[in-house]
Design a protein around this motif. Structure first.
Motif, PDB file in Angstrom:
ATOM      1  N   ARG A  82      35.935 -46.648 169.761  1.00  0.00           N
ATOM      2  CA  ARG A  82      35.294 -47.606 170.434  1.00  0.00           C
ATOM      3  C   ARG A  82      34.216 -48.015 169.768  1.00  0.00           C
ATOM      4  O   ARG A  82      33.598 -49.081 169.013  1.00  0.00           O
ATOM      5  CB  ARG A  82      35.030 -48.919 171.882  1.00  0.00           C
ATOM      6  N   THR A  83      33.188 -47.559 169.517  1.00  0.00           N
ATOM      7  CA  THR A  83      31.679 -47.192 169.837  1.00  0.00           C
ATOM      8  C   THR A  83      32.069 -46.878 167.391  1.00  0.00           C
ATOM      9  O   THR A  83      30.806 -47.664 167.302  1.00  0.00           O
ATOM     10  CB  THR A  83      30.951 -45.486 169.339  1.00  0.00           C
ATOM     11  N   GLY A  84      33.086 -45.936 166.858  1.00  0.00           N
ATOM     12  CA  GLY A  84      33.306 -45.820 165.677  1.00  0.00           C
ATOM     13  C   GLY A  84      33.951 -47.082 165.217  1.00  0.00           C
ATOM     14  O   GLY A  84      33.028 -47.396 164.434  1.00  0.00           O
ATOM     15  N   PHE A  85      34.652 -48.374 166.124  1.00  0.00           N
ATOM     16  CA  PHE A  85      35.001 -49.449 165.635  1.00  0.00           C
ATOM     17  C   PHE A  85      33.436 -50.045 165.454  1.00  0.00           C
ATOM     18  O   PHE A  85      33.257 -51.282 164.350  1.00  0.00           O
ATOM     19  CB  PHE A  85      35.979 -50.011 166.561  1.00  0.00           C
ATOM     20  N   ALA A  86      32.332 -50.189 166.288  1.00  0.00           N
ATOM     21  CA  ALA A  86      31.375 -51.084 166.657  1.00  0.00           C
ATOM     22  C   ALA A  86      30.709 -51.080 164.966  1.00  0.00           C
ATOM     23  O   ALA A  86      29.737 -51.396 164.659  1.00  0.00           O
ATOM     24  CB  ALA A  86      30.800 -50.575 167.891  1.00  0.00           C
ATOM     25  N   ALA A  87      30.597 -49.516 164.679  1.00  0.00           N
ATOM     26  CA  ALA A  87      29.892 -48.694 163.615  1.00  0.00           C
ATOM     27  C   ALA A  87      30.615 -49.062 162.425  1.00  0.00           C
ATOM     28  O   ALA A  87      29.623 -49.859 161.534  1.00  0.00           O
ATOM     29  CB  ALA A  87      29.941 -47.867 163.757  1.00  0.00           C
ATOM     30  N   MET A  88      31.697 -49.033 162.096  1.00  0.00           N
ATOM     31  CA  MET A  88      32.263 -50.062 160.952  1.00  0.00           C
ATOM     32  C   MET A  88      32.028 -51.519 160.642  1.00  0.00           C
ATOM     33  O   MET A  88      32.300 -52.070 159.743  1.00  0.00           O
ATOM     34  CB  MET A  88      33.802 -49.523 161.461  1.00  0.00           C
ATOM     35  N   MET A  89      32.235 -52.114 162.429  1.00  0.00           N
ATOM     36  CA  MET A  89      32.015 -53.670 162.019  1.00  0.00           C
ATOM     37  C   MET A  89      31.143 -53.440 160.807  1.00  0.00           C
ATOM     38  O   MET A  89      30.700 -54.571 160.536  1.00  0.00           O
ATOM     39  CB  MET A  89      32.495 -54.162 163.143  1.00  0.00           C
ATOM     40  N   THR A  90      29.754 -52.928 162.047  1.00  0.00           N
ATOM     41  CA  THR A  90      27.749 -53.674 161.364  1.00  0.00           C
ATOM     42  C   THR A  90      28.622 -52.876 159.873  1.00  0.00           C
ATOM     43  O   THR A  90      27.205 -53.327 159.437  1.00  0.00           O
ATOM     44  CB  THR A  90      27.489 -52.529 162.060  1.00  0.00           C
TER      45      THR A  90
END
Length: 286
Positions: A82-90
């Motif tokens: 989940r944390t990685g997805f937020a980083a990927m999205m930004t």
């Protein structure tokens, strides 16, 4: 191994997103910048994310907020994804969708508050804490890429921080470092308050033993954990919970080989490649 890497880079269950749409919409981070290269390598991404968490858990207020208000202890793999997805999205997501994701995170932050074991009140929306979280993430991902994939120049390291300024501001981290020098200054100011804890020891144990990677790859999981400890700066790397947790002789070469090999894997359906198609860009180096 390839499928495991793909699984780590995919959005977690319930958060599927096609980064190839809408055509032409730019991301928060520039597509020709350093961040697009840094976040495209799955091995250094894992290492950098763990290094960032180690730094976060050394700060008492951030540590309490993370440990008391997340499911990390129950399901570390999902929490990391989940944390990685937020980083990927930004980095790769279309700006309109990235802003929605950040807004959801901010709403969750609004409910995260409490007291540290020493009685210090904390709130996840505290700009000081937001600055530290943004800074440690930028450091972790950048330094992992620099150490294990491809050395970055001083200018490129500065750019990695500067390219995150827009996203950091949306998160409320208006004082987050915009250069490597500013990161070092923040680390020096924060260092006197950084400390070890039983939680940090628990995190290391969980990361060693949790089923984040399949059982045959558990040795690799522990190797990448040691690689993360290796790049954590002092004084955190000298904490009792981390002091003997870095790479063993010869392992740095092995990690570099794994990270550079990962850059050659076919990851056409992962966020970096999808985002490149959205903007009609050729696949970039990882």
């Amino acid at each position: 191994m390839l499928e495991t890497i793909r699984e780590l880079m995919r959005p977690p269950p319930g958060m599927a997103f096609d980064f190839s749409q809408p055509a032409g919409e730019p991301a928060l981070a520039p597509s020709d910048g350093v961040a697009w290269r840094v976040f495209a390598n799955p091995v250094s991404l894992f290492i950098g994310g763990v290094a960032a968490v180690l730094l976060e858990l050394a700060e008492p207020s951030v540590r309490s907020g993370v440990w008391d208000h997340s499911n990390f202890k129950r399901d570390p793999g999902i929490r990391l994804r989940r944390t990685g997805f937020a980083a990927m999205m930004t980095v790769y997501g279309p700006r309109s969708e990235a802003e929605k994701v950040i807004a959801r995170v901010l709403r969750m932050h609004g409910r995260v508050e409490g007291h540290t074991p020493d009685g210090l009140p904390y709130h996840a929306s505290d700009p000081r804490l937001l600055d530290w979280v943004q800074a440690t993430a930028a450091f972790g991902f950048t330094e992992a890429y620099h150490a294990y994939v491809q050395p970055l120049s001083a200018r490129e390291k500065d750019a990695a921080f500067a390219e995150g300024e827009l996203a950091a501001g949306l998160y409320g981290a208006t004082g987050a470092p915009r250069s490597w020098c500013e990161w070092e200054a923040l680390l020096a100011r924060t260092a006197p308050g950084l400390e070890g804890s039983d939680i940090l020891a628990d995190f290391m144990r969980i990361m060693r033993d949790a089923t984040i990677l399949p059982a045959p790859l558990r040795g690799l999981q522990r190797l990448l954990l040691r690689a993360a400890v290796q790049i954590v700066p002092e004084p955190v790397r000298a904490l009792p919970q981390l002091r003997a947790g870095g790479l063993r002789p010869g392992e740095a070469l092995l990690v570099r080989g794994l990270a550079r090999a990962a850059a050659l894997l076919p990851l056409d359906e992962m966020p970096p490649a999808q985002a490149a198609r959205r903007l009609a860009l050729p696949p970039g180096p990882t």
